[in-house]
Write a protein that holds these residues in place. Structure first.
Motif, mmCIF file in Angstrom:
data_model
loop_
_atom_site.group_PDB
_atom_site.id
_atom_site.type_symbol
_atom_site.label_atom_id
_atom_site.label_comp_id
_atom_site.label_asym_id
_atom_site.label_seq_id
_atom_site.Cartn_x
_atom_site.Cartn_y
_atom_site.Cartn_z
ATOM 1 N N VAL A 1 12.176 7.694 -3.608
ATOM 2 C CA VAL A 1 10.780 7.410 -3.939
ATOM 3 C C VAL A 1 10.459 8.156 -5.232
ATOM 4 N N MET B 1 0.849 -1.195 0.000
ATOM 5 C CA MET B 1 0.000 0.000 0.000
ATOM 6 C C MET B 1 0.882 1.241 0.000
ATOM 7 N N THR B 2 0.801 2.039 -1.067
ATOM 8 C CA THR B 2 1.642 3.206 -1.237
ATOM 9 C C THR B 2 0.993 4.433 -0.606
ATOM 10 N N ARG B 3 1.722 5.098 0.279
ATOM 11 C CA ARG B 3 1.223 6.330 0.879
ATOM 12 C C ARG B 3 1.660 7.507 0.033
ATOM 13 N N VAL B 4 0.698 8.351 -0.362
ATOM 14 C CA VAL B 4 0.946 9.470 -1.262
ATOM 15 C C VAL B 4 1.101 10.768 -0.482
ATOM 16 N N GLY C 1 5.453 6.831 -0.090
ATOM 17 C CA GLY C 1 5.932 6.008 -1.188
ATOM 18 C C GLY C 1 5.843 6.665 -2.541
ATOM 19 N N LEU C 2 5.143 7.812 -2.632
ATOM 20 C CA LEU C 2 5.002 8.527 -3.896
ATOM 21 C C LEU C 2 4.749 10.003 -3.598
ATOM 22 N N HIS D 1 -3.163 1.842 -3.845
ATOM 23 C CA HIS D 1 -2.168 2.632 -3.126
ATOM 24 C C HIS D 1 -2.596 2.858 -1.676
ATOM 25 N N ASP E 1 -3.277 8.902 2.961
ATOM 26 C CA ASP E 1 -2.521 9.835 2.136
ATOM 27 C C ASP E 1 -2.514 11.225 2.771
#
Length: 240
Positions: A89, A1-4, A63-64, A240, A24
């Protein structure tokens, strides 16, 4: 799971923020209205340069990074690209296409404030749509000029300037009425792109007014660029 981590402050950024998840983060510099109806977290304030942003990215397990700031927020964009690179990242950027001159336009391109004021020398009633920068120069207004400054900031009028506190989007009818009432003889603008503030250019074209246009700054290379919020959202991983 990508944290924005979404860097915003524009209407396009808010459209992206409305699609983000609770984990996020939507980050704002603190200017203008802070939204209170988002699912994601909202962070207000600076990071302390690229190093401070890198620390935040690492500490918060980002992560992004998505840079959806204004096209003229060159320093923030540079900090974001450097911080993401240092934190290893990816960094995506929403790069809104610039406006292009059309038939009948009289654009006078300038690179900085000195060139801008030199280009304004023949005129008497400019409308500034540059944001807050003209507010720092209200004591430099030439004797033959009266300035109209439209920006988000509330500021008292002066003997030689009127401050119009307003937020877009601006309609064509509203811009026509404003230009007719105030009898501007030149428009001063950033090449922001997008539709929210484009109507002023059409009115300037209709009234055959010159436009002193501030050139866009150079922006850093990033991992991916998008020309609209919709295209960026399509690329955002659903998990994400």
């Amino acid at each position: 799971m990508t944290r924005v981590l979404l860097l915003g402050g524009t209407g396009d950024a808010l459209r992206i923020a409305r699609q983000l998840a609770a984990h996020d983060v939507y980050s704002l510099a603190g200017l203008g209205k802070v939204p209170d109806d988002l699912c994601c977290a909202v962070r207000v304030g600076g990071f302390g340069g690229s190093e401070g942003m890198q620390r935040y990215i690492e500490q918060e397990a980002i992560g992004l990074v998505i840079d959806a700031t204004h096209p003229y927020a060159a320093q923030i964009s540079a900090n974001a690209a450097q911080a993401a690179r240092s934190a290893r990242v990816p960094c995506w950027a929403l790069r809104r296409p610039a406006w292009q001159p059309q038939a009948g336009d009289d654009w006078r391109m300038v690179a900085d404030w000195d060139e801008l004021t030199a280009a304004l020398a023949p005129f008497a009633r400019p409308l500034f749509t540059l944001g807050r920068e003209p507010l720092a120069h209200l004591d430099e207004i030439p004797a033959h000029q009266f300035w109209f400054v439209r920006c988000l900031d509330s500021h008292a009028d002066t003997a030689r300037a009127r401050i119009l506190a307003a937020r877009g989007p601006f309609t064509l009818e509203g811009e026509r009425a404003l230009f007719a009432l105030q009898r501007f003889d030149v428009l001063v603008s950033k090449n922001s792109g997008g539709s929210a503030t484009e109507a002023k250019l059409e009115v300037a074209r209709e009234r055959r007014l010159p436009v002193v246009m501030l050139r866009r700054p150079s922006l850093p290379a990033v991992d991916r660029e998008f020309d609209s919020a919709a295209s960026l959202l399509e690329a955002l991983p659903r998990s994400h």
